[in-house]
Design a protein around this motif. Structure first.
Motif, short mmCIF file in Angstrom:
data_model
loop_
_atom_site.label_atom_id
_atom_site.label_comp_id
_atom_site.label_asym_id
_atom_site.label_seq_id
_atom_site.Cartn_x
_atom_site.Cartn_y
_atom_site.Cartn_z
N UNK A 36 -26.57 -7.65 -20.39
CA UNK A 36 -26.17 -8.28 -19.18
C UNK A 36 -25.45 -7.47 -18.30
N UNK A 37 -24.33 -6.77 -18.60
CA UNK A 37 -23.65 -6.06 -18.06
C UNK A 37 -24.43 -4.58 -17.49
N UNK A 38 -25.23 -4.05 -18.57
CA UNK A 38 -26.16 -3.24 -18.24
C UNK A 38 -27.15 -3.30 -17.11
N UNK A 39 -27.69 -4.55 -17.11
CA UNK A 39 -28.42 -5.12 -15.96
C UNK A 39 -28.03 -4.97 -14.52
N UNK A 40 -26.66 -5.32 -14.54
CA UNK A 40 -26.01 -5.33 -13.44
C UNK A 40 -25.56 -3.80 -12.91
N UNK A 41 -25.28 -2.92 -13.84
CA UNK A 41 -25.10 -1.60 -13.60
C UNK A 41 -26.30 -0.76 -13.17
N UNK A 42 -27.56 -1.04 -13.77
CA UNK A 42 -28.79 -0.45 -13.22
C UNK A 42 -29.66 -1.36 -12.66
N UNK A 43 -31.11 -1.05 -13.12
CA UNK A 43 -32.12 -1.96 -12.45
C UNK A 43 -33.07 -2.78 -13.36
N UNK A 44 -33.42 -3.96 -13.31
CA UNK A 44 -33.70 -4.91 -14.13
C UNK A 44 -35.20 -4.76 -13.96
N UNK A 45 -36.06 -4.80 -14.97
CA UNK A 45 -37.68 -4.99 -14.57
C UNK A 45 -37.93 -6.55 -15.04
N UNK A 46 -37.83 -7.31 -14.10
CA UNK A 46 -37.86 -8.72 -14.28
C UNK A 46 -39.43 -9.28 -14.80
N UNK A 47 -40.37 -8.53 -14.55
CA UNK A 47 -41.70 -8.88 -14.91
C UNK A 47 -42.14 -7.84 -15.99
N UNK A 48 -41.45 -7.39 -16.94
CA UNK A 48 -41.89 -6.09 -17.83
C UNK A 48 -42.34 -7.24 -19.13
#
Length: 278
Positions: A50-62
């Motif tokens: 979860x923290x990594x997603x806030x620090x980077x870019x989350x691919x929501x439809x991967x």
């Protein structure tokens, strides 16, 4: 003199081309870390992920391409699952990402935890499994000792990271415990935090590096929605992407960035990742 002039121009042009092709505009190195068998929502509940997603870019439809694991690993460097629908050893006479990288003079490694080395093609060895090592399933890698030497145990990752010698492309696959396959996503997330958290805060380690944290497939069989996050100094922190993507899109993004051309499979028709870059 006339011929000498054109010979020098030709050689200098080739050297310039080689130099240009060895680096990208957004990143010069990419590290893909693959965890196992977790639904998108479940992965986002894990503290480090979860923290990594806030620090980077989350691919929501991967999404993964297939079930079970092996076809998705093959797609990461082959651009296709090759209709592989099981985890039994396969031997593919197919071109792959390594061919494209080496043609451009770019370096690569596979960091496979507990891999025995020496072109080992067995299905298992301790907690290592071949199905999570896509490199060894391609004949032009498994039959070439020089290429096999680039498939190394996870200890080599720690050494290369400390020395600042990560290659242009690397794929890291933990063993059956640390990837969460036999232990679950909470265990995998905690293990990854120990391995990666400090490195993500190290500007020297992260310089010109794109880190991709992804999963092979979802646990649910009625879909294949998986967590994937991109981190690096070229990525907008907290960005999200809503393109419909698969592992082939990660491959496509690497091909575009390094000017590699295409394998002519799903990588040719898949979209590159957009909208997350600084």
């Amino acid at each position: 003199m006339f011929k000498l002039f054109f010979l020098c121009a030709f050689l200098l042009g080739n050297l310039a081309h080689a130099a240009d092709s060895s680096t990208g505009q957004r990143f010069k190195k990419v590290l893909i870390i693959v965890l196992e068998n977790t639904d998108y929502d479940e992965a986002l509940k894990q503290p480090f992920l979860k923290k990594a997603a806030s620090q980077g870019a989350l691919l929501e439809k991967m999404n993964g391409l297939t079930h079970p694991s092996q076809g998705n690993y093959l797609a990461m460097i082959g651009g296709d699952s090759f209709q592989v629908k099981n985890d039994d050893p396969v031997n593919l006479r197919q071109q792959n990402l390594i061919d494209l990288l080496e043609k451009r003079g770019l370096s690569w490694k596979g960091y496979m935890e507990n891999y025995p080395g020496n072109c080992f093609t067995g299905a298992t060895k301790g907690r290592y499994v071949r199905k999570h090592n896509p490199f060894i399933s391609f004949d032009n890698i498994s039959s070439d000792p020089n290429r096999c030497a680039n498939i190394q145990d996870l200890k080599a990752f720690a050494q290369d990271a400390a020395a600042g010698t990560l290659p242009n492309f690397s794929l890291l696959s933990p063993d059956l415990d640390n990837d969460g396959h036999d232990t679950g996503s909470r265990f995998a997330s905690a293990w990854l935090e120990k391995v990666l958290a400090d490195k993500l805060q190290d500007p020297t380690f992260m310089k010109d590096l794109l880190v991709v944290i992804t999963f092979d497939e979802s646990r649910a069989r009625n879909n294949n929605h998986i967590y994937t996050v991109l981190l690096g100094d070229s990525v907008k922190p907290g960005a999200s992407n809503r393109q419909t993507l698969t592992h082939a899109s990660i491959l496509k993004t690497i091909e575009v960035e390094f000017n590699l051309g295409s394998l002519g499979r799903l990588d040719a028709t898949s979209p590159a990742i957009e909208g997350i870059w600084r």
